[in-house]
Design an enzyme around this catalytic site. Structure first.
Site, short mmCIF file in Angstrom:
data_model
loop_
_atom_site.label_atom_id
_atom_site.label_comp_id
_atom_site.label_asym_id
_atom_site.label_seq_id
_atom_site.Cartn_x
_atom_site.Cartn_y
_atom_site.Cartn_z
N SER A 41 -41.11 79.06 52.98
CA SER A 41 -41.43 79.40 54.37
C SER A 41 -40.89 78.30 55.26
O SER A 41 -40.76 77.15 54.82
CB SER A 41 -42.95 79.47 54.55
OG SER A 41 -43.30 79.44 55.92
N LYS A 97 -45.99 75.09 50.04
CA LYS A 97 -44.66 75.65 50.24
C LYS A 97 -43.60 74.54 50.25
O LYS A 97 -42.47 74.73 49.79
CB LYS A 97 -44.61 76.47 51.53
CG LYS A 97 -45.37 77.80 51.44
CD LYS A 97 -44.70 78.80 50.52
CE LYS A 97 -45.28 80.20 50.63
NZ LYS A 97 -44.58 81.22 49.87
N TYR A 104 -51.16 75.79 52.94
CA TYR A 104 -49.95 76.61 52.86
C TYR A 104 -48.71 75.73 53.07
O TYR A 104 -47.77 75.76 52.28
CB TYR A 104 -50.03 77.70 53.94
CG TYR A 104 -48.87 78.67 53.96
CD1 TYR A 104 -48.79 79.71 53.04
CD2 TYR A 104 -47.86 78.56 54.91
CE1 TYR A 104 -47.74 80.62 53.08
CE2 TYR A 104 -46.80 79.47 54.95
CZ TYR A 104 -46.75 80.50 54.04
OH TYR A 104 -45.70 81.40 54.07
P1 NDP Z 1 -47.65 90.39 52.03
O1 NDP Z 1 -49.06 89.95 52.19
O2 NDP Z 1 -47.12 91.50 52.86
O3 NDP Z 1 -47.38 90.73 50.48
C1 NDP Z 1 -47.73 89.83 49.49
C2 NDP Z 1 -47.37 90.41 48.15
O4 NDP Z 1 -47.74 89.47 47.15
C3 NDP Z 1 -48.12 91.68 47.83
O5 NDP Z 1 -47.33 92.50 47.00
C4 NDP Z 1 -49.35 91.17 47.09
O6 NDP Z 1 -49.90 92.22 46.30
C5 NDP Z 1 -48.71 90.05 46.26
N1 NDP Z 1 -49.60 88.98 45.83
C6 NDP Z 1 -50.41 88.21 46.58
N2 NDP Z 1 -51.09 87.35 45.80
C7 NDP Z 1 -50.68 87.57 44.53
C8 NDP Z 1 -51.01 87.02 43.28
N3 NDP Z 1 -51.93 86.06 43.15
N4 NDP Z 1 -50.39 87.48 42.18
C9 NDP Z 1 -49.45 88.48 42.27
N5 NDP Z 1 -49.11 89.04 43.43
C10 NDP Z 1 -49.71 88.61 44.55
O7 NDP Z 1 -46.76 89.07 52.22
P2 NDP Z 1 -45.32 88.87 52.89
O8 NDP Z 1 -44.40 89.94 52.45
O9 NDP Z 1 -45.52 88.60 54.34
O10 NDP Z 1 -44.92 87.48 52.23
C11 NDP Z 1 -44.21 87.38 51.01
C12 NDP Z 1 -43.84 85.92 50.83
O11 NDP Z 1 -43.08 85.48 51.94
C13 NDP Z 1 -45.04 84.98 50.75
O12 NDP Z 1 -44.82 84.00 49.79
C14 NDP Z 1 -45.11 84.36 52.15
O13 NDP Z 1 -45.69 83.08 52.13
C15 NDP Z 1 -43.63 84.31 52.49
N6 NDP Z 1 -43.39 84.28 53.93
C16 NDP Z 1 -43.76 85.32 54.76
C17 NDP Z 1 -43.49 85.27 56.11
C18 NDP Z 1 -43.85 86.38 57.04
O14 NDP Z 1 -43.73 86.18 58.28
N7 NDP Z 1 -44.27 87.53 56.59
C19 NDP Z 1 -42.82 84.09 56.69
C20 NDP Z 1 -42.48 83.06 55.75
C21 NDP Z 1 -42.74 83.16 54.42
P3 NDP Z 1 -51.42 92.17 45.75
O15 NDP Z 1 -52.30 91.84 46.92
O16 NDP Z 1 -51.66 93.53 45.17
O17 NDP Z 1 -51.44 91.11 44.70
#
Ligand code: NDP
Length: 264
Positions: free
Chosen positions: A144, A161, A157
């Protein structure tokens, strides 16, 4: 441009929604067979089913909590049984936090360390032999912009990260000897369903619309003045997974609409 990705096998953590789902779809569009994992079994299986139907690839959805070592072992075993090797690993699963350093308990630090860092360590170690079967591969870690430019409300976080970003560099140096290219991406604001539901909640009984709330965040943070779509980020990820980016090794790429307020 032919991305030369047809029939590659990719494991994408957090592939059921948001960025991970867009990446899985972007890769599937290029003929990659994606294995998605997430904790919610029903949602991840449904996401895989839809991808398989739309792109005519072998998409698989597996339930796993990547913050747990035993789930990762089981996940890799399942992938190993189903496919003869892996070409691509996307360490994407992650979540924002909200705390002060004074108040956050050790357990919370540990959870995010396991989710953002140890998941990538364990999965990278675990896929290495599966990638060797293919003669090499690509690992991409999704950190991130907060790895470099912290947001005040989420020190855990930001810290974990930043560790993932450094891990990517160390891993790249070690794994290139196995012909495995490792890189890291630092996204800025990406408009995932989670952002939308949070904005809806926060504006529920206010004068402001949820769209206006998000617009204000984007305009006050980024020079470009808007969020990225998950697909915009996915396009870049697909390129980094492709042999077309064969000289990209050990770097962190910002995809942030100009938000990073320094030279990288
Ligand atoms: P979402 O919350 O939309 O999706 C997260 C995904 O990760 C889901 O599929 C969730 O499914 C899964 N997940 C969460 N925890 C776990 C776990 N312990 N084990 C396995 N799967 C897990 O997140 P984003 O798409 O927004 O973010 C994806 C990545 O990008 C993250 O690492 C985030 O930090 C990073 N990011 C996002 C930004 C943004 O603006 N959106 C900006 C910068 C970085 P489930 O809950 O079923 O496990």
């Amino acid at each position: 441009m032919d991305m030369q990705l047809k029939d590659k096998i990719a494991l994408i953590t957090g592939g059921s929604i948001g960025i991970g789902l867009a990446v899985a779809r972007g890769l599937a569009k290029e003929g990659v067979h994606p294995v998605l994992c997430a904790r919610n079994k029903k949602r991840v299986e449904e996401a895989a089913r839809q991808i398989a139907e739309e792109f005519k690839v072998q998409a698989v959805g597996l339930a796993a909590d990547v913050s747990r070592a035993e789930d990762i072992d089981r996940l890799l075993e399942q992938v190993g049984q189903r496919f003869d090797g892996i070409d691509i690993l996307i360490n994407n699963a992650g979540a924002g936090s909200n705390e002060t350093i004074l108040e956050a308990a050790d357990e919370k630090w540990q959870y995010y360390w396991d989710l953002h860092v140890m998941a990538a360590v364990r999965l990278s170690r675990g896929v290495q032999p599966l990638m060797l079967k293919k003669g090499g591969g690509v690992i991409l870690n999704n950190a991130s912009i907060c790895a470099k430019q912290p947001l005040y409300y989420e020190p855990i976080y930001n810290t974990t990260k930043a560790a993932l970003m450094m891990f990517s560099k160390c891993l790249a140096n070690e794994f290139i000897k196995s012909n495995i290219r490792v890189n890291c991406i630092n996204p800025g604001l990406v408009l995932t369903p989670d952002w939308i539901s949070t904005a809806k909640k926060l504006t529920q009984e206010t004068e402001m619309t949820w769209e206006g709330y998000l617009d204000q965040i984007a305009k006050s943070s980024t020079p470009v003045g808007r969020f990225a779509s998950p697909e915009e980020l996915a396009d870049f990820v697909v390129f980094l997974c492709s042999p077309r980016s064969s000289y990209c090794i050990g770097s962190t790429y910002y995809v942030d609409g100009g938000w990073l307020n320094s030279v990288a």
